[in-house]
Design a protein around this motif. Sequence first.
Motif, PDB file in Angstrom:
ATOM      1  N   ASP A   1       0.806  -1.215   0.000  1.00 28.58           N
ATOM      2  CA  ASP A   1       0.000   0.000   0.000  1.00 28.58           C
ATOM      3  C   ASP A   1       0.841   1.268   0.000  1.00 28.58           C
ATOM      4  OD1 ASP A   1      -2.396  -1.356   0.016  1.00 28.58           O
ATOM      5  OD2 ASP A   1      -2.740  -1.131   2.179  1.00 28.58           O
ATOM      6  N   LEU A   2       0.400   2.246  -0.783  1.00 30.35           N
ATOM      7  CA  LEU A   2       0.773   3.640  -0.599  1.00 30.35           C
ATOM      8  C   LEU A   2      -0.355   4.232   0.235  1.00 30.35           C
ATOM      9  CD1 LEU A   2       2.547   6.112  -1.207  1.00 30.35           C
ATOM     10  CD2 LEU A   2       1.140   6.484  -3.259  1.00 30.35           C
TER      11      LEU A   2
ATOM     12  N   LEU B   1       6.312  10.087   5.931  1.00 32.73           N
ATOM     13  CA  LEU B   1       6.570  11.442   5.451  1.00 32.73           C
ATOM     14  C   LEU B   1       5.586  12.429   6.070  1.00 32.73           C
ATOM     15  CD1 LEU B   1       6.993  10.510   1.687  1.00 32.73           C
ATOM     16  CD2 LEU B   1       8.778  10.757   3.395  1.00 32.73           C
ATOM     17  N   PRO B   2       6.018  13.285   7.005  1.00 33.69           N
ATOM     18  CA  PRO B   2       5.146  14.309   7.578  1.00 33.69           C
ATOM     19  C   PRO B   2       4.865  15.408   6.545  1.00 33.69           C
ATOM     20  CG  PRO B   2       7.055  13.857   9.000  1.00 33.69           C
ATOM     21  CD  PRO B   2       7.333  13.249   7.668  1.00 33.69           C
TER      22      PRO B   2
ATOM     23  N   PHE C   1      -3.218   6.541  -4.273  1.00 35.38           N
ATOM     24  CA  PHE C   1      -3.173   5.915  -2.952  1.00 35.38           C
ATOM     25  C   PHE C   1      -4.087   4.693  -2.860  1.00 35.38           C
ATOM     26  CE2 PHE C   1      -1.269   9.943  -2.146  1.00 35.38           C
ATOM     27  CZ  PHE C   1      -0.390   9.729  -1.092  1.00 35.38           C
ATOM     28  N   ASP C   2      -3.576   3.678  -2.169  1.00 35.15           N
ATOM     29  CA  ASP C   2      -4.354   2.464  -1.906  1.00 35.15           C
ATOM     30  C   ASP C   2      -5.210   2.610  -0.656  1.00 35.15           C
ATOM     31  OD1 ASP C   2      -2.945   0.507  -3.888  1.00 35.15           O
ATOM     32  OD2 ASP C   2      -1.296   1.434  -2.777  1.00 35.15           O
ATOM     33  N   LEU C   3      -4.735   3.397   0.307  1.00 33.57           N
ATOM     34  CA  LEU C   3      -5.399   3.490   1.609  1.00 33.57           C
ATOM     35  C   LEU C   3      -5.277   4.911   2.147  1.00 33.57           C
ATOM     36  CD1 LEU C   3      -6.689   2.202   4.179  1.00 33.57           C
ATOM     37  CD2 LEU C   3      -4.356   1.637   4.923  1.00 33.57           C
ATOM     38  N   VAL C   4      -6.412   5.458   2.586  1.00 34.80           N
ATOM     39  CA  VAL C   4      -6.451   6.736   3.295  1.00 34.80           C
ATOM     40  C   VAL C   4      -7.234   6.531   4.584  1.00 34.80           C
ATOM     41  CG1 VAL C   4      -7.253   9.139   3.273  1.00 34.80           C
ATOM     42  CG2 VAL C   4      -6.295   8.122   1.191  1.00 34.80           C
ATOM     43  N   THR C   5      -6.727   7.051   5.682  1.00 28.01           N
ATOM     44  CA  THR C   5      -7.445   6.980   6.956  1.00 28.01           C
ATOM     45  C   THR C   5      -7.627   8.385   7.518  1.00 28.01           C
ATOM     46  OG1 THR C   5      -5.336   6.664   8.134  1.00 28.01           O
ATOM     47  CG2 THR C   5      -6.608   4.682   7.588  1.00 28.01           C
ATOM     48  N   CYS C   6      -8.606   8.507   8.403  1.00 30.11           N
ATOM     49  CA  CYS C   6      -8.797   9.763   9.119  1.00 30.11           C
ATOM     50  C   CYS C   6      -9.577   9.493  10.402  1.00 30.11           C
ATOM     51  CB  CYS C   6      -9.549  10.781   8.270  1.00 30.11           C
ATOM     52  SG  CYS C   6      -9.714  12.401   9.072  1.00 30.11           S
ATOM     53  N   ASN C   7      -9.025   9.975  11.515  1.00 28.78           N
ATOM     54  CA  ASN C   7      -9.738  10.017  12.788  1.00 28.78           C
ATOM     55  C   ASN C   7     -10.211  11.462  12.923  1.00 28.78           C
ATOM     56  OD1 ASN C   7     -10.648   9.933  15.398  1.00 28.78           O
ATOM     57  ND2 ASN C   7      -8.787   9.080  16.276  1.00 28.78           N
ATOM     58  N   PRO C   8     -11.418  11.776  12.420  1.00 25.10           N
ATOM     59  CA  PRO C   8     -11.812  13.178  12.229  1.00 25.10           C
ATOM     60  C   PRO C   8     -12.351  13.809  13.511  1.00 25.10           C
ATOM     61  CG  PRO C   8     -13.587  11.754  11.550  1.00 25.10           C
ATOM     62  CD  PRO C   8     -12.467  10.841  12.010  1.00 25.10           C
ATOM     63  N   PRO C   9     -12.547  15.128  13.494  1.00 25.52           N
ATOM     64  CA  PRO C   9     -13.266  15.748  14.614  1.00 25.52           C
ATOM     65  C   PRO C   9     -14.646  15.115  14.764  1.00 25.52           C
ATOM     66  CG  PRO C   9     -12.284  17.409  13.183  1.00 25.52           C
ATOM     67  CD  PRO C   9     -12.149  16.106  12.467  1.00 25.52           C
ATOM     68  N   TYR C  10     -15.023  14.817  15.994  1.00 24.86           N
ATOM     69  CA  TYR C  10     -16.266  14.106  16.225  1.00 24.86           C
ATOM     70  C   TYR C  10     -17.495  15.011  16.270  1.00 24.86           C
ATOM     71  CZ  TYR C  10     -13.607   9.877  17.334  1.00 24.86           C
ATOM     72  OH  TYR C  10     -12.785   8.785  17.262  1.00 24.86           O
ATOM     73  N   LYS C  11     -17.298  16.288  16.607  1.00 26.62           N
ATOM     74  CA  LYS C  11     -18.436  17.173  16.819  1.00 26.62           C
ATOM     75  C   LYS C  11     -18.527  18.225  15.716  1.00 26.62           C
ATOM     76  CE  LYS C  11     -18.487  16.688  21.862  1.00 26.62           C
ATOM     77  NZ  LYS C  11     -19.794  16.016  21.905  1.00 26.62           N
ATOM     78  N   VAL C  12     -19.770  18.535  15.347  1.00 27.63           N
ATOM     79  CA  VAL C  12     -20.009  19.612  14.398  1.00 27.63           C
ATOM     80  C   VAL C  12     -19.585  20.931  15.036  1.00 27.63           C
ATOM     81  CG1 VAL C  12     -21.794  20.830  13.079  1.00 27.63           C
ATOM     82  CG2 VAL C  12     -21.914  18.338  13.351  1.00 27.63           C
TER      83      VAL C  12
ATOM     84  N   VAL D   1       4.131   5.896   3.724  1.00 23.56           N
ATOM     85  CA  VAL D   1       2.985   6.522   4.380  1.00 23.56           C
ATOM     86  C   VAL D   1       3.207   8.030   4.474  1.00 23.56           C
ATOM     87  CG1 VAL D   1       1.486   6.570   6.408  1.00 23.56           C
ATOM     88  CG2 VAL D   1       2.681   4.447   5.811  1.00 23.56           C
ATOM     89  N   TYR D   2       2.196   8.791   4.047  1.00 24.95           N
ATOM     90  CA  TYR D   2       2.174  10.233   4.252  1.00 24.95           C
ATOM     91  C   TYR D   2       1.278  10.540   5.452  1.00 24.95           C
ATOM     92  CZ  TYR D   2       4.167  10.937  -0.420  1.00 24.95           C
ATOM     93  OH  TYR D   2       4.986  10.932  -1.530  1.00 24.95           O
ATOM     94  N   ALA D   3       1.721  11.455   6.308  1.00 21.87           N
ATOM     95  CA  ALA D   3       0.938  11.884   7.464  1.00 21.87           C
ATOM     96  C   ALA D   3       0.661  13.374   7.317  1.00 21.87           C
ATOM     97  CB  ALA D   3       1.679  11.599   8.760  1.00 21.87           C
TER      98      ALA D   3
END
Length: 243
Positions: free
Chosen positions: A41-42, A93-94, A111-122, A66-68
């Motif tokens: 994966d990229l 890679l930051p 990219f093969d994979l993108v993740t995100c732990n996003p903000p939970y609240k509007v 991995v890019y961060a």
Amino acid sequence: MEFESTFEQLTPELSICVTPDHKFGTDAFLLAHFAGHRRKDLACDLGSGCGIIPLLWFRKDPPRQVYAVEIQPKAIEQLKLTVERNGLHGRLLPVLADLKALDGLLPAGQFDLVTCNPPYKVAKTGILSELDSERIARHEVLCTIRDVCASAARLLKFGGRLCVCQRPERLPDVLEAMRQAGVEPKRLRFVQQREGCAPWLFLVQGKRGAKPSLQVEKPLIIEGGGRDGFSEELLEIYGGGKV
């Protein structure tokens, strides 16, 4: 940039730089595991904070690169210290950038994979923290779930996967945002503290350009009869094993 920090050990070989502003919790472990990274994966983690999700992937069979991506300079400086401490130059890679403006910074459609732990609240809901870092992490003040999904869609190749976690009350928002971006929801898993409890988190994977068909997996239970009162599955996830 000078700041006080400590290194937390993830494995005997890997440690991560943390500060009171940029640290991590259980949800990062759950998302990193759910994403199911592969060696070929990229990968890219959006809103990476201290870089915990990419670093967890380096515990075992890491992606080839991995890019961060993170908008907060202090978090990026922490991640650079982590990269240096662990000898991950060229592999992790930051990227200091707004995830809404990645054109020309990251290769689109690769990219093969993108993740995100996003903000939970509007934005403008709940109690806002006085700390900018916490407000950005918890509330949609700099990006929305639609922004996350749109950015991921531009990065992903056809069939590439987007994985996010979010609170159950935001499930309709996440599924709608994925579909609007051309990322079809394919896997959904709820996380419960104990058997019989309402879920406090969900994990969802979408695929760019896929056909509709959603698989709802069995719930992930946090507490159980394992060490320290945790479930055996959670202990496996904390330990970096494949379950």
